[in-house]
Design a protein around this motif. Structure first.
Motif, PDB file in Angstrom:
ATOM      1  N   UNK A 199       0.871  -1.289   0.033  1.00  0.00           N
ATOM      2  CA  UNK A 199      -0.207  -0.036   0.088  1.00  0.00           C
ATOM      3  C   UNK A 199       0.832   1.210   0.019  1.00  0.00           C
ATOM      4  N   UNK A 200       2.078   1.038  -0.080  1.00  0.00           N
ATOM      5  CA  UNK A 200       2.879   2.213  -0.377  1.00  0.00           C
ATOM      6  C   UNK A 200       2.564   3.044  -1.750  1.00  0.00           C
ATOM      7  N   UNK A 201       2.973   4.517  -1.528  1.00  0.00           N
ATOM      8  CA  UNK A 201       2.657   5.373  -2.754  1.00  0.00           C
ATOM      9  C   UNK A 201       3.023   4.808  -4.012  1.00  0.00           C
ATOM     10  N   UNK A 202       2.130   4.564  -5.132  1.00  0.00           N
ATOM     11  CA  UNK A 202       2.542   4.418  -6.378  1.00  0.00           C
ATOM     12  C   UNK A 202       2.404   2.822  -6.430  1.00  0.00           C
ATOM     13  N   UNK A 203       2.056   2.237  -5.486  1.00  0.00           N
ATOM     14  CA  UNK A 203       1.810   0.629  -5.475  1.00  0.00           C
ATOM     15  C   UNK A 203       0.733   0.394  -6.357  1.00  0.00           C
ATOM     16  N   UNK A 204       0.784  -0.915  -6.976  1.00  0.00           N
ATOM     17  CA  UNK A 204      -0.411  -1.200  -7.899  1.00  0.00           C
ATOM     18  C   UNK A 204      -1.686  -1.067  -7.297  1.00  0.00           C
ATOM     19  N   UNK A 205      -2.193  -1.356  -6.324  1.00  0.00           N
ATOM     20  CA  UNK A 205      -3.318  -1.230  -5.425  1.00  0.00           C
ATOM     21  C   UNK A 205      -3.614   0.191  -5.572  1.00  0.00           C
ATOM     22  N   UNK A 206      -2.811   1.233  -5.090  1.00  0.00           N
ATOM     23  CA  UNK A 206      -3.089   2.646  -5.362  1.00  0.00           C
ATOM     24  C   UNK A 206      -3.402   3.087  -6.675  1.00  0.00           C
ATOM     25  N   UNK A 207      -2.604   2.756  -7.610  1.00  0.00           N
ATOM     26  CA  UNK A 207      -2.711   2.900  -8.945  1.00  0.00           C
ATOM     27  C   UNK A 207      -4.257   2.427  -9.374  1.00  0.00           C
ATOM     28  N   UNK A 208      -4.776   1.329  -8.993  1.00  0.00           N
ATOM     29  CA  UNK A 208      -6.152   0.899  -9.473  1.00  0.00           C
ATOM     30  C   UNK A 208      -7.026   1.742  -8.960  1.00  0.00           C
ATOM     31  N   UNK A 209      -6.839   2.728  -7.893  1.00  0.00           N
ATOM     32  CA  UNK A 209      -8.046   3.477  -7.385  1.00  0.00           C
ATOM     33  C   UNK A 209      -7.613   4.954  -7.879  1.00  0.00           C
ATOM     34  N   UNK A 210      -6.510   5.166  -8.925  1.00  0.00           N
ATOM     35  CA  UNK A 210      -6.528   6.421  -9.469  1.00  0.00           C
ATOM     36  C   UNK A 210      -5.499   7.137  -8.851  1.00  0.00           C
TER      37      UNK A 210
ATOM     38  N   UNK B 281      -1.787  -2.262 -13.862  1.00  0.00           N
ATOM     39  CA  UNK B 281      -1.558  -3.440 -14.062  1.00  0.00           C
ATOM     40  C   UNK B 281      -2.652  -4.466 -13.589  1.00  0.00           C
ATOM     41  N   UNK B 282      -3.067  -5.615 -14.115  1.00  0.00           N
ATOM     42  CA  UNK B 282      -4.101  -6.625 -13.382  1.00  0.00           C
ATOM     43  C   UNK B 282      -3.101  -7.326 -12.427  1.00  0.00           C
ATOM     44  N   UNK B 283      -3.517  -7.793 -11.273  1.00  0.00           N
ATOM     45  CA  UNK B 283      -2.905  -8.103 -10.178  1.00  0.00           C
ATOM     46  C   UNK B 283      -3.590  -9.580  -9.788  1.00  0.00           C
ATOM     47  N   UNK B 284      -2.567 -10.286  -9.133  1.00  0.00           N
ATOM     48  CA  UNK B 284      -3.057 -11.589  -8.261  1.00  0.00           C
ATOM     49  C   UNK B 284      -2.859 -11.459  -7.077  1.00  0.00           C
ATOM     50  N   UNK B 285      -3.670 -11.586  -5.953  1.00  0.00           N
ATOM     51  CA  UNK B 285      -3.521 -11.401  -4.890  1.00  0.00           C
ATOM     52  C   UNK B 285      -3.518 -13.145  -3.903  1.00  0.00           C
ATOM     53  N   UNK B 286      -2.682 -13.166  -3.548  1.00  0.00           N
ATOM     54  CA  UNK B 286      -2.325 -14.570  -3.002  1.00  0.00           C
ATOM     55  C   UNK B 286      -1.949 -14.451  -1.390  1.00  0.00           C
ATOM     56  N   UNK B 287      -2.627 -15.231  -0.833  1.00  0.00           N
ATOM     57  CA  UNK B 287      -2.346 -15.110   0.597  1.00  0.00           C
ATOM     58  C   UNK B 287      -3.471 -16.155   1.317  1.00  0.00           C
TER      59      UNK B 287
END
Length: 462
Positions: free
Chosen positions: A42-53, A63-69
């Motif tokens: 969740x750092x600035x510029x991370x893929x998830x933050x880019x997904x929300x704009x 990018x598309x992401x795969x969440x594994x956990x």
């Protein structure tokens, strides 16, 4: 989101009566800043933050992401937050109920939305490992052409459960188990928040600690247990979730190792570290504390099996056999007799010679794979049992070891990028000492040196 009439009706009912939704649903974060744990994602510029704009400007789109956990670490929560925060069209599917037909309908809708009014689509696909290869294949054109931005969640290793083309077109984001502090903060927020329990009950420290043990890093499990216990307390007219009320509500007794408050995992850790340190008396002490506390004997047996490979390995291969036999016996007989079996295994493991060479070897190999040091399988090792394999050069030049003296063929087995890389470095402790002598002779033969040296059958092995 594009809810149907039934979804909209359910959401309206939840707004009017928040208590109709489970506590775990009500406490879902509403923004990325409310998410507990997973700060590495969740750092600035991370893929998830880019997904929300956030920081999504420029020619490179999200990018598309795969969440594994593991379960309860926030995969669905992260997707939910994205759905609330993004300005994009958001569609959710579950691989449990959806099929190729539903996937194609979403893709067609995404193409129409993009072409008709320039709206991007984010597709959240839960439990993607449940999709067959053909079903996953149906996602490829949409992901490759960015008709949709895919968020896929899985609890299983995606290297085995997700097809390679889809994996290569997505970013793999690994979610870590939540820490006790993460879950503790979530519990306290749930007790106090208006959309949670609204301060209707208090949670004393001993009950909070027991909830953390129950949760095992699973936020959903922690909130579910809290909700059950709070409901039981309120039904009895109590303003506090006492430990007895919590135990009764979740039907799981607290593990109290002694009056000083030693915790479940502290004592388990001390047991294994005492075995590793070859202190048989300390090992038996901690084992006795776990037995007297009513610990699950299967949990103890599992820890001993892990220690047999992690701390003893090839210094005494019989240690694993002993631990596995103990686990099987424990499962069949249970307490109180299982105490004898666990003590038998604990003494054997504590007094066995120790080596972590196997642990270090697989750790180094996995580090290389995670760092991208892999490469294609050498052509002569590839499968040649199908029509056309010979034309591709597969299995050509492979030397069958059993056809030569010594049964060790001088040929390359590792990928080019790892040729000559050594992982296993045996110790000189216990039975592993003989492996130390063998491995050097074998490696020399594999590299093309040496003769049919000493050892039975001239193969250089004792």
């Amino acid at each position: 989101m594009e809810p149907d009439l039934f979804t909209a009706a359910a959401e309206e009912r939840q707004e009017k009566d928040p208590g109709s939704s489970p506590l775990a649903v009500r406490m879902r974060p509403r923004s990325l800043d409310e998410v507990v744990g997973q700060q590495h994602l969740l750092k600035p510029g991370a893929p998830l933050r880019r997904l929300v704009g956030e920081g999504a400007g420029g020619p490179a789109g999200p990018a598309s992401v795969l969440l594994w956990g593991p379960p309860g670490t926030g995969k669905t929560t992260l997707a939910y937050v994205v759905s609330q925060a993004t300005q994009k069209r958001f569609v959710e599917l579950s691989a449990i109920t959806a099929g190729v037909k539903e996937v194609r309908a979403v893709i067609e809708g995404a193409r129409r939305a993009a072409g008709g009014y320039g709206k991007e689509t984010v597709l959240f696909l839960d439990e993607i490992h449940r999709f067959s290869k053909a079903q996953q294949d149906s996602l490829l054109p949409a992901v490759e052409n960015r008709w949709v931005t895919l968020i896929a969640a899985t609890t299983e290793n995606p290297y085995f459960s997700v097809i390679s083309p889809l994996l290569s077109r997505s970013l793999l984001l690994t979610l870590e188990p939540l820490t006790d502090d993460d879950v503790r903060g979530l519990l306290r927020r749930a007790v106090a928040a208006e959309r949670g329990l609204g301060g209707a009950v208090t949670l004393p420290e001993e009950s909070e600690e027991h909830l953390l043990r129950i949760a095992g890093g699973d936020a959903r499990r922690a909130l579910t247990a809290l909700e059950a216990a709070a409901g039981a307390a309120l039904a009895q007219g109590e303003a506090e979730v006492s430990l007895p009320t919590l135990e009764a509500a979740v039907d799981r007794a607290a593990v109290a190792y002694d009056r000083d408050g030693d915790q479940h995992y502290d004592v388990a850790s001390a047991l294994i570290k005492s075995v590793r340190g070859s202190d048989v008396d300390a090992s038996l002490h901690y084992l006795a504390r776990m037995i007297e506390a009513g610990e699950d004997p299967r949990f103890i047996a599992r820890r001993l099996m892990i220690s047999a490979s992690e701390d003893i390995g090839l210094a005494d291969s019989s240690a694993l056999q002993t631990a596995v036999a103990a686990a099987q016996a424990v499962a069949m007989i249970g307490f109180p007799e299982a105490a004898l079996t666990l003590a038998h295994a604990t003494v054997a493991l504590a007094l066995a010679p120790k080596s972590n060479a196997v642990t270090k070897a697989i750790g180094a190999a996995m580090d290389d794979v995670r760092a991208g040091k892999a490469g294609p399988v050498p052509a002569h090792l590839r499968d040649g049992h199908y029509k056309g394999a010979e034309k591709l050069g597969h299995a050509q030049g492979y030397v069958y070891p059993h056809d030569i003296p010594g049964a060790i063929a001088a040929q390359q087995y590792a990928p080019d990028a790892l040729a000559g890389r050594r992982y296993y470095e045996p110790t000189r402790y216990g039975a592993e000492a003989r492996y130390a002598e063998v491995v050097e002779r074998v490696r020399e033969r594999l590299a093309g040196g040496g003769q049919d040296g000493p050892g039975r059958g001239g193969d250089g092995r004792d």
